[in-house]
Motif scaffolding. Sequence first.
Motif, mmCIF file in Angstrom:
data_model
loop_
_atom_site.group_PDB
_atom_site.id
_atom_site.type_symbol
_atom_site.label_atom_id
_atom_site.label_comp_id
_atom_site.label_asym_id
_atom_site.label_seq_id
_atom_site.Cartn_x
_atom_site.Cartn_y
_atom_site.Cartn_z
ATOM 1 N N LEU A 90 18.044 -22.815 46.009
ATOM 2 C CA LEU A 90 16.732 -22.820 46.687
ATOM 3 C C LEU A 90 16.887 -22.321 47.951
ATOM 4 C CD1 LEU A 90 14.056 -24.306 45.977
ATOM 5 C CD2 LEU A 90 14.707 -26.176 47.475
ATOM 6 N N GLU A 91 17.937 -22.091 48.629
ATOM 7 C CA GLU A 91 18.219 -21.464 50.044
ATOM 8 C C GLU A 91 18.513 -20.011 49.747
ATOM 9 O OE1 GLU A 91 21.064 -24.040 51.859
ATOM 10 O OE2 GLU A 91 19.767 -25.744 52.055
ATOM 11 N N ASP A 92 19.495 -19.712 48.758
ATOM 12 C CA ASP A 92 19.958 -18.320 48.694
ATOM 13 C C ASP A 92 19.004 -17.411 47.976
ATOM 14 O OD1 ASP A 92 22.342 -17.203 49.590
ATOM 15 O OD2 ASP A 92 22.920 -16.889 47.371
ATOM 16 N N ILE A 93 18.181 -17.795 46.877
ATOM 17 C CA ILE A 93 17.292 -17.205 46.179
ATOM 18 C C ILE A 93 16.069 -16.490 47.002
ATOM 19 C CG2 ILE A 93 15.920 -16.885 44.115
ATOM 20 C CD1 ILE A 93 17.622 -18.948 42.808
ATOM 21 N N PRO A 94 16.013 -15.367 46.925
ATOM 22 C CA PRO A 94 14.608 -14.664 47.756
ATOM 23 C C PRO A 94 13.397 -15.381 47.105
ATOM 24 C CG PRO A 94 16.034 -13.092 47.096
ATOM 25 C CD PRO A 94 16.549 -14.314 46.392
ATOM 26 N N GLN A 95 12.535 -15.727 48.085
ATOM 27 C CA GLN A 95 11.439 -16.268 47.678
ATOM 28 C C GLN A 95 10.419 -15.633 46.523
ATOM 29 O OE1 GLN A 95 9.730 -19.123 49.102
ATOM 30 N NE2 GLN A 95 11.937 -19.731 49.703
ATOM 31 N N GLU A 96 10.971 -14.463 46.501
ATOM 32 C CA GLU A 96 9.896 -13.504 45.404
ATOM 33 C C GLU A 96 10.505 -13.907 44.131
ATOM 34 O OE1 GLU A 96 12.607 -10.806 47.399
ATOM 35 O OE2 GLU A 96 10.579 -12.249 48.167
ATOM 36 N N GLU A 97 11.746 -14.376 44.172
ATOM 37 C CA GLU A 97 12.724 -14.490 42.754
ATOM 38 C C GLU A 97 12.289 -15.828 42.565
ATOM 39 O OE1 GLU A 97 14.539 -12.449 40.339
ATOM 40 O OE2 GLU A 97 13.416 -10.900 41.490
ATOM 41 N N LEU A 98 12.400 -16.607 43.407
ATOM 42 C CA LEU A 98 12.160 -18.180 43.458
ATOM 43 C C LEU A 98 10.865 -18.389 42.780
ATOM 44 C CD1 LEU A 98 14.181 -20.466 43.562
ATOM 45 C CD2 LEU A 98 13.080 -20.794 45.972
ATOM 46 N N LEU A 104 6.194 -22.833 43.685
ATOM 47 C CA LEU A 104 6.370 -23.095 44.822
ATOM 48 C C LEU A 104 5.295 -23.727 45.607
ATOM 49 C CD1 LEU A 104 7.875 -19.933 46.089
ATOM 50 C CD2 LEU A 104 9.073 -21.995 45.667
ATOM 51 N N ASP A 105 3.952 -23.647 44.828
ATOM 52 C CA ASP A 105 2.871 -24.174 45.308
ATOM 53 C C ASP A 105 2.503 -25.933 44.724
ATOM 54 O OD1 ASP A 105 2.114 -22.247 47.055
ATOM 55 O OD2 ASP A 105 1.173 -21.116 45.400
ATOM 56 N N SER A 110 8.960 -31.692 43.364
ATOM 57 C CA SER A 110 9.634 -31.043 44.364
ATOM 58 C C SER A 110 10.418 -29.598 43.610
ATOM 59 C CB SER A 110 11.080 -31.968 44.757
ATOM 60 O OG SER A 110 12.209 -32.082 44.040
ATOM 61 N N PRO A 111 10.852 -28.548 44.576
ATOM 62 C CA PRO A 111 11.439 -27.579 43.970
ATOM 63 C C PRO A 111 13.000 -27.809 43.710
ATOM 64 C CG PRO A 111 10.465 -27.099 46.241
ATOM 65 C CD PRO A 111 10.443 -28.444 46.222
ATOM 66 N N LEU A 112 13.688 -28.742 43.874
ATOM 67 C CA LEU A 112 14.751 -29.274 43.573
ATOM 68 C C LEU A 112 14.529 -29.504 42.074
ATOM 69 C CD1 LEU A 112 16.747 -31.028 46.444
ATOM 70 C CD2 LEU A 112 17.181 -28.782 45.347
#
Length: 166
Positions: A90-98, A104-105, A110-112
């Motif tokens: 969650l912290e390491d993957i770039p937002q656009e890939e995530l 994300l909305d 939760s994202p986890l």
Amino acid sequence: MTNYHLPYFEQLPADGLDEYYEAMAVLNGHEIVLDLNLDSRKLSPSGFEKTKHLLEHLADIDSQNKAYIRQDYEDETEGHTVREYLQHHLEDIPQEELAKLIDLDNHNTSPLVQLLDKLKLVRLGLYPDSDEFAICDYSIGEDITNYLIVVYIDQNSNISQLTIES
């Protein structure tokens, strides 16, 4: 002497086995690599039966593993392996890939948990005559990460450990 017939691997010669065999399976709509590792180039009757049983019950093993993975995630006092894996990504993957992987909305999940739900079995390594009988590799996406949640299964189809590996 008769040949061994294993699901997905088809016919294996009873005499003159190789050390390594690979096959593919489809589970829940995605492909899984199956590999059979015979360091001694032999397959004992017991090892054959246990291997055959596990392959015939692949969906059940996957369900058992996913329940264990979820239990590790939800256990805030003992389980840190799965949570650490998910948090890292969650912290390491770039937002656009995530954003391609999870919503994300989404304020309801939760994202986890969304990442947890993305974990899929990608490889099942079989070691019929070893204490670590089967090794199940789970990933949120092999194109996204080299890290895996790995579930080790013993000769009796019980989970023996859970780790993060690359």
